[in-house]
Design a protein around this motif. Structure first.
Motif, PDB file in Angstrom:
ATOM      1  N   GLN A 194      -5.459  -1.342  -6.646  1.00 47.85           N
ATOM      2  CA  GLN A 194      -5.885  -2.455  -5.795  1.00 47.85           C
ATOM      3  C   GLN A 194      -4.696  -3.351  -5.428  1.00 47.85           C
ATOM      4  O   GLN A 194      -3.688  -3.388  -6.129  1.00 47.85           O
ATOM      5  N   GLN A 225      -6.957  -1.986   3.059  1.00 49.68           N
ATOM      6  CA  GLN A 225      -6.856  -1.268   1.786  1.00 49.68           C
ATOM      7  C   GLN A 225      -8.069  -0.370   1.564  1.00 49.68           C
ATOM      8  O   GLN A 225      -7.933   0.803   1.198  1.00 49.68           O
ATOM      9  N   SER A 243      -8.023   3.751   1.468  1.00 49.46           N
ATOM     10  CA  SER A 243      -8.439   4.338   0.204  1.00 49.46           C
ATOM     11  C   SER A 243      -9.586   5.326   0.415  1.00 49.46           C
ATOM     12  O   SER A 243      -9.600   6.414  -0.169  1.00 49.46           O
ATOM     13  N   VAL A 289       0.845  -1.199   0.000  1.00 50.08           N
ATOM     14  CA  VAL A 289       0.000   0.000   0.000  1.00 50.08           C
ATOM     15  C   VAL A 289       0.886   1.257   0.000  1.00 50.08           C
ATOM     16  O   VAL A 289       0.622   2.225  -0.709  1.00 50.08           O
TER      17      VAL A 289
END
Length: 636
Positions: free
Chosen positions: A507, A563, A567, A458
């Motif tokens: 992603q 994630q 995000s 990430v």
């Protein structure tokens, strides 16, 4: 080759010459410093040893002279019957006075250092001197001696162990004025009533004693001090009858258990080397003082000669440096020219030779690593691949990275690969026109390790967005146990990244999640992030609260919810939980009087020390400082 061209086109040659010269200067400097230090140390040691020898010689002279004087007159005072009659009588006959005068005159004559001797009898109000007719005490010419005798009686208990008393006196005899520096010895004892009625004072001429001291160098000082720290003899005369400096010399000698020793100290404001020898049996210490300026003068001349040799050596070193560097540079220069002309090596321009070689070497190594990585993914690798790539652990995991922009170029992929190699240190290669593949080698890929990998990926996505202004999707294959199986893990990683691109940009997907019905392309990320946030707000104060239970609550994998949350909310899940706890702790600090320990437990931390450290790191002050500051702000 002129000088300008040498500097412009041959930087390596210039650096070699400078390096040789600097090295030579350093080595010669160290050598010269060592020689200077050795010679100076030897000179200082020689001067100090000479000083000790002179001190011992002078000490022996003074010791025997003072000991003989003290012993001879002690016998007179304690055993001579004629002397005792003059000391103990109240009505002393003229005959006894004559006899006593002759005795002390003969005794003084035998001792060259003795200037005068006084017999004092307070009961008879009489002082007999070897240089003047008998007188009453109150009219005696040497008033200072009477004061010394009275002072001796007054401080008998402390003075009786002292042998020598320095004093300055002035008097007139037969019309002639005298100024004397005397070292006086008092022979007297209290009677049963504690009175001091009689005694003998022997006056030693300090100037005669000083002349006996060996002072080969006028800057060297020879001192004799009594047991009370008073200077009774000074070869230069300046310190006579004064006290030794209490904070330095006196304390250093008094606290030293040795009879003879040396140390560094200050005398009359100048740093000096001081040696001493004690004569405790008759109560004096002999001190020799050599100012460092004397030692420095001796060593300065030697260092001048050494400096001359240093300059000559520097000149020779410069010539040798130029010649040696030129010989070394020639074959290296030919090699660099051949490498620049070779089409298979990237030409690095605008840099010096060292930089060219370094960048060329790194480029070749990097190409070699990437070549071996590509062959492993194809299942065609050499036996040395494992050693070259530094694989020493048992398990392997592969990643596939594809830019979300389908028009990305190979040059852009190179930049993505560079960012990855710099920040996460994983080995990788461009495996197709639009993808990068990497290999991670670890002993185990448990939940904790996978969580760390997800976190790094990430972060890597964030760096790529920041540096290149593009987003990438990442697929993670399966864990395998050998190099042969990496190609299968790689296929799964490609499937995972293709799936990741189908559900959105930026992603990170594990292949294991593709088959899991919990991950679906239609997932509403906003509602999931809100649900995660709500769950955290309702549970963060529990000490047993963990992120694993959030994954169970929303029925998604831990890596995926991390994630999604980052995000949608712009902050990592862990940072959000910490922020909630710190904000709650601030509120409790302001609105309650609870202790920091109680507040730590109230916001979910069972380790209060960890809470204190975290609070100070996030807020910039301790809990007590924060509470005090906010309450002051509210009161104002």
């Amino acid at each position: 080759m002129n000088f300008r061209k040498l500097l412009t086109n041959n930087k390596l040659l210039v650096r070699l010459i400078i390096s040789y010269l600097i090295t030579s200067i350093l080595l010669i400097s160290i050598l010269m410093a060592a020689v200077s230090y050795f010679v100076s140390s030897r000179t200082k040691a020689k001067i100090n040893e000479s000083q000790r020898d002179l001190m011992r010689q002078s000490y022996n002279t003074a010791y025997y002279a003072l000991t003989n004087i003290y012993g001879d007159f002690y016998v007179l005072w304690s055993r001579d019957e004629d002397i005792r009659r003059t000391l103990q009588g109240t009505n002393i006959s003229e005959e006894d006075i004559k006899i006593a005068s002759k005795i002390i005159d003969n005794a003084a004559f035998k001792e060259d250092l003795v200037d005068s001797v006084y017999i004092i009898n307070k009961k008879a109000n009489l002082i007999i001197s070897n240089i003047y007719p008998p007188q009453p005490i109150e009219t005696f010419y040497d008033k200072s001696s009477v004061e010394l005798f009275n002072d001796f009686e007054k401080h008998y208990n402390s003075y009786k162990n002292e042998v020598f008393f320095p004093r300055k006196t002035s008097y007139s005899i037969y019309g002639t004025k005298y100024s004397k520096d005397y070292i006086s010895i008092v022979y007297a004892a209290n009677d049963e009533d504690g009175k001091l009625d009689s005694g003998i004072i022997v006056n030693i001429d300090q100037n005669k004693l000083s002349s006996l001291l060996n002072t080969a160098n006028i800057k060297e000082i020879m001192l004799i001090a009594n047991s009370g720290g008073k200077i009774i003899s000074d070869s230069q005369g300046a310190g006579f009858a004064k006290s030794l400096p209490r904070g330095d010399i006196y304390r250093s000698i008094a606290n030293n258990p040795n009879d003879e020793d040396g140390f560094t100290g200050e005398y009359l404001g100048e740093k000096s080397f001081i040696t001493f020898k004690k004569a405790e049996n008759i109560g004096f210490v002999f001190i020799s003082i050599v100012p460092y300026s004397l030692i420095k003068a001796e060593t300065t001349q030697i260092n001048r000669i050494i400096a001359l040799f240093f300059v000559i050596a520097m000149f020779i070193s410069l010539l040798v440096s130029i010649f040696s560097a030129k010989r070394i540079y020639e074959p290296l220069d030919k090699l660099i020219k051949n490498m620049r002309e070779n089409p298979s090596i990237d030409n690095v321009v605008g840099v010096d030779e060292y930089t060219f070689l370094g960048e060329t070497y790194n480029s070749l190594i990097l190409k070699n690593v990437r070549s071996h990585v590509s062959r492993i993914f194809n299942g065609n690798y050499s036996d040395s691949a494992e050693k070259i790539l530094g694989f020493s652990k048992e398990k392997f995991l592969t990643l596939a990275i594809i830019a979300d922009d389908s028009n990305s170029s190979l040059d852009l992929l190179e930049k993505v690969l560079d960012i990855m190699e710099i920040n996460v240190k994983w080995v990788g290669a461009i495996t197709s026109s639009n993808s990068i593949s990497c290999i991670i080698n670890e002993d185990d890929f448990d939940d904790g390790k996978m969580e760390n990998i997800m976190e790094e990926l990430v972060n890597l996505q964030g760096l790529i967005v920041e540096d290149l202004d593009i987003t990438v999707s990442i697929g993670i294959g399966t864990v395998v146990n050998s190099l042969d199986s990496i190609k299968f893990s790689h296929r799964y990683a490609i499937l995972a990244v293709q799936y990741a691109m189908s559900i959105g940009e930026n992603q990170v997907i594990l292949y294991s999640e593709i088959e899991n019905s919990k991950v679906a392309a239609s997932v509403n990320k906003d509602s999931i992030a809100d649900k995660i946030e709500e769950y955290v707000l309702n549970n963060f104060t529990r000490q047993d609260f963990s992120v694993d239970e959030i994954a169970e609550e929303v029925n998604l994998s831990l890596g995926y919810i991390r994630q999604i949350f980052r995000s949608e909310k712009g902050v990592t899940l862990n940072d959000y939980i910490i922020s909630c706890r710190i904000d709650k702790a601030k509120e409790l600090l302001i609105n309650t009087d609870n202790t920091a320990k109680d507040i730590s437990e109230a916001v979910g931390y069972y380790d209060n020390r960890y809470f204190y450290t975290l609070f100070k790191k996030k807020v910039g002050m301790t809990t007590e400082e924060f509470r005090k500051l906010r309450k002051e702000e509210l009161s104002n």
